[in-house]
Design a protein around this motif. Sequence first.
Motif, PDB file in Angstrom:
ATOM      1  N   MET A   1       0.841  -1.182   0.000  1.00  0.00           N
ATOM      2  CA  MET A   1       0.000   0.000   0.000  1.00  0.00           C
ATOM      3  C   MET A   1       0.884   1.242   0.000  1.00  0.00           C
ATOM      4  N   THR A   2       0.680   2.129  -0.943  1.00  0.00           N
ATOM      5  CA  THR A   2       1.509   3.334  -1.009  1.00  0.00           C
ATOM      6  C   THR A   2       0.905   4.442  -0.159  1.00  0.00           C
ATOM      7  N   GLN A   3       1.801   5.256   0.397  1.00  0.00           N
ATOM      8  CA  GLN A   3       1.357   6.360   1.231  1.00  0.00           C
ATOM      9  C   GLN A   3       0.922   7.525   0.352  1.00  0.00           C
ATOM     10  N   THR A   4      -0.169   8.175   0.753  1.00  0.00           N
ATOM     11  CA  THR A   4      -0.607   9.373   0.047  1.00  0.00           C
ATOM     12  C   THR A   4       0.419  10.474   0.253  1.00  0.00           C
ATOM     13  N   ARG A   5       0.783  11.183  -0.809  1.00  0.00           N
ATOM     14  CA  ARG A   5       1.746  12.281  -0.707  1.00  0.00           C
ATOM     15  C   ARG A   5       0.993  13.580  -0.487  1.00  0.00           C
ATOM     16  N   PHE A   6       1.335  14.285   0.583  1.00  0.00           N
ATOM     17  CA  PHE A   6       0.712  15.553   0.884  1.00  0.00           C
ATOM     18  C   PHE A   6       1.716  16.681   0.678  1.00  0.00           C
ATOM     19  N   SER A   7       1.202  17.886   0.516  1.00  0.00           N
ATOM     20  CA  SER A   7       2.046  19.074   0.416  1.00  0.00           C
ATOM     21  C   SER A   7       2.005  19.814   1.738  1.00  0.00           C
ATOM     22  N   TYR A   8       3.062  20.586   2.007  1.00  0.00           N
ATOM     23  CA  TYR A   8       3.183  21.292   3.271  1.00  0.00           C
ATOM     24  C   TYR A   8       3.689  22.716   3.020  1.00  0.00           C
ATOM     25  N   VAL A   9       3.369  23.608   3.960  1.00  0.00           N
ATOM     26  CA  VAL A   9       3.910  24.969   3.939  1.00  0.00           C
ATOM     27  C   VAL A   9       4.491  25.270   5.315  1.00  0.00           C
ATOM     28  N   VAL A  10       5.440  26.205   5.334  1.00  0.00           N
ATOM     29  CA  VAL A  10       6.024  26.673   6.586  1.00  0.00           C
ATOM     30  C   VAL A  10       5.184  27.852   7.065  1.00  0.00           C
ATOM     31  N   VAL A  11       4.740  27.810   8.327  1.00  0.00           N
ATOM     32  CA  VAL A  11       3.901  28.866   8.894  1.00  0.00           C
ATOM     33  C   VAL A  11       4.489  29.327  10.229  1.00  0.00           C
ATOM     34  N   PRO A  12       4.117  30.522  10.717  1.00  0.00           N
ATOM     35  CA  PRO A  12       3.448  31.588   9.967  1.00  0.00           C
ATOM     36  C   PRO A  12       4.467  32.566   9.396  1.00  0.00           C
ATOM     37  N   PHE A  13       4.085  33.248   8.333  1.00  0.00           N
ATOM     38  CA  PHE A  13       4.915  34.301   7.760  1.00  0.00           C
ATOM     39  C   PHE A  13       4.078  35.562   7.585  1.00  0.00           C
ATOM     40  N   PHE A  14       4.739  36.683   7.403  1.00  0.00           N
ATOM     41  CA  PHE A  14       4.094  37.996   7.384  1.00  0.00           C
ATOM     42  C   PHE A  14       2.977  38.027   6.345  1.00  0.00           C
ATOM     43  N   PRO A  15       1.719  38.270   6.778  1.00  0.00           N
ATOM     44  CA  PRO A  15       0.593  38.223   5.846  1.00  0.00           C
ATOM     45  C   PRO A  15       0.308  39.544   5.146  1.00  0.00           C
ATOM     46  N   GLY A  16       0.916  40.634   5.611  1.00  0.00           N
ATOM     47  CA  GLY A  16       0.673  41.941   4.995  1.00  0.00           C
ATOM     48  C   GLY A  16       0.470  43.013   6.053  1.00  0.00           C
ATOM     49  N   PRO A  17       0.790  44.265   5.725  1.00  0.00           N
ATOM     50  CA  PRO A  17       0.781  45.338   6.729  1.00  0.00           C
ATOM     51  C   PRO A  17      -0.597  45.729   7.244  1.00  0.00           C
ATOM     52  N   GLU A  18      -1.661  45.320   6.540  1.00  0.00           N
ATOM     53  CA  GLU A  18      -2.998  45.713   6.987  1.00  0.00           C
ATOM     54  C   GLU A  18      -3.521  44.830   8.123  1.00  0.00           C
ATOM     55  N   ILE A  19      -2.878  43.691   8.341  1.00  0.00           N
ATOM     56  CA  ILE A  19      -3.336  42.732   9.349  1.00  0.00           C
ATOM     57  C   ILE A  19      -2.862  43.151  10.734  1.00  0.00           C
ATOM     58  N   ALA A  20      -3.749  43.047  11.722  1.00  0.00           N
ATOM     59  CA  ALA A  20      -3.374  43.331  13.104  1.00  0.00           C
ATOM     60  C   ALA A  20      -2.254  42.393  13.532  1.00  0.00           C
ATOM     61  N   ALA A  21      -1.261  42.939  14.215  1.00  0.00           N
ATOM     62  CA  ALA A  21      -0.095  42.162  14.631  1.00  0.00           C
ATOM     63  C   ALA A  21       0.339  42.605  16.024  1.00  0.00           C
ATOM     64  N   THR A  22       1.039  41.724  16.715  1.00  0.00           N
ATOM     65  CA  THR A  22       1.527  42.061  18.050  1.00  0.00           C
ATOM     66  C   THR A  22       2.955  42.576  17.973  1.00  0.00           C
ATOM     67  N   GLU A  23       3.381  43.139  19.090  1.00  0.00           N
ATOM     68  CA  GLU A  23       4.811  43.336  19.290  1.00  0.00           C
ATOM     69  C   GLU A  23       5.416  41.938  19.415  1.00  0.00           C
ATOM     70  N   PRO A  24       6.754  41.810  19.303  1.00  0.00           N
ATOM     71  CA  PRO A  24       7.327  40.487  19.584  1.00  0.00           C
ATOM     72  C   PRO A  24       6.849  40.004  20.952  1.00  0.00           C
ATOM     73  N   VAL A  25       6.376  38.771  21.020  1.00  0.00           N
ATOM     74  CA  VAL A  25       5.748  38.308  22.254  1.00  0.00           C
ATOM     75  C   VAL A  25       6.742  37.715  23.242  1.00  0.00           C
ATOM     76  N   ASN A  26       8.026  37.990  23.051  1.00  0.00           N
ATOM     77  CA  ASN A  26       9.041  37.474  23.967  1.00  0.00           C
ATOM     78  C   ASN A  26       8.778  37.894  25.404  1.00  0.00           C
ATOM     79  N   LYS A  27       8.183  39.074  25.585  1.00  0.00           N
ATOM     80  CA  LYS A  27       8.005  39.588  26.942  1.00  0.00           C
ATOM     81  C   LYS A  27       6.892  38.878  27.698  1.00  0.00           C
ATOM     82  N   VAL A  28       5.957  38.280  26.982  1.00  0.00           N
ATOM     83  CA  VAL A  28       4.836  37.646  27.674  1.00  0.00           C
ATOM     84  C   VAL A  28       4.884  36.126  27.636  1.00  0.00           C
ATOM     85  N   LEU A  29       5.554  35.573  26.664  1.00  0.00           N
ATOM     86  CA  LEU A  29       5.653  34.118  26.624  1.00  0.00           C
ATOM     87  C   LEU A  29       6.640  33.646  27.680  1.00  0.00           C
ATOM     88  N   PRO A  30       6.323  32.585  28.411  1.00  0.00           N
ATOM     89  CA  PRO A  30       7.253  32.069  29.407  1.00  0.00           C
ATOM     90  C   PRO A  30       8.465  31.464  28.713  1.00  0.00           C
TER      91      PRO A  30
END
Length: 198
Positions: free
Chosen positions: A1-30
């Motif tokens: 039985m052969t395995q189904t081949r799927f495609s993948y993408v690397v996430v997340p990347f910058f979606p565009g300047p109009e989208i709401a975004a945070t400051e780098p979350v280093n300060k709040v992530l443990p």
Amino acid sequence: MTQTRFSYVVVPFFPGPEIAATEPVNKVLPLPALARRGVPLASKFPPTTEITLSTRSGNRFTDFIYTTTRVILASQRAWDLMRAEGVTEEQTEYLPFILKDRKGRVRPEKYGFVNPLLKVPCFDFEKSLYGRLPTETPGRLAGIRRLHILPEKVPEDVKLFRLAENTNTTLMRTDLLEKLQAAGMEGLRGIALGELLE
């Protein structure tokens, strides 16, 4: 039985300047480094954690809030769809937080930090363009510029995971991304394997 081949993408990347975004979350992530290593963080990330939008970000709210720290911040409805599509709590944590707008006001929408725990060793060392750290550091490669994986190494039921050889890299199966987009969920952009990573 052969395995189904799927495609993948690397996430997340910058979606565009109009989208709401945070400051780098280093300060709040443990321990920010842990947030990129695929270790459980529920005990260190209470639902009272606050994340504030950047004053320089766009003002269009979407189901995914972008952050330069390259972690996934998703709405409850996005998480519900991912879970319905097979992204289980055993594979991925969903950690709710309080989102504040650019003026510090609490937003009514519910968001959470999506923390993939599953690490899959599938890096294609021959085809990928990358550097190496001076010392052997498990889960870390230096500067991946073009990523290729060995898709046959990824279990067929896995749609969201971290690259075991570089746990800061999160991959999503394209059929899951397409389901999210078809449901009208915006703000999550992926880069196809083999393309130049920004």
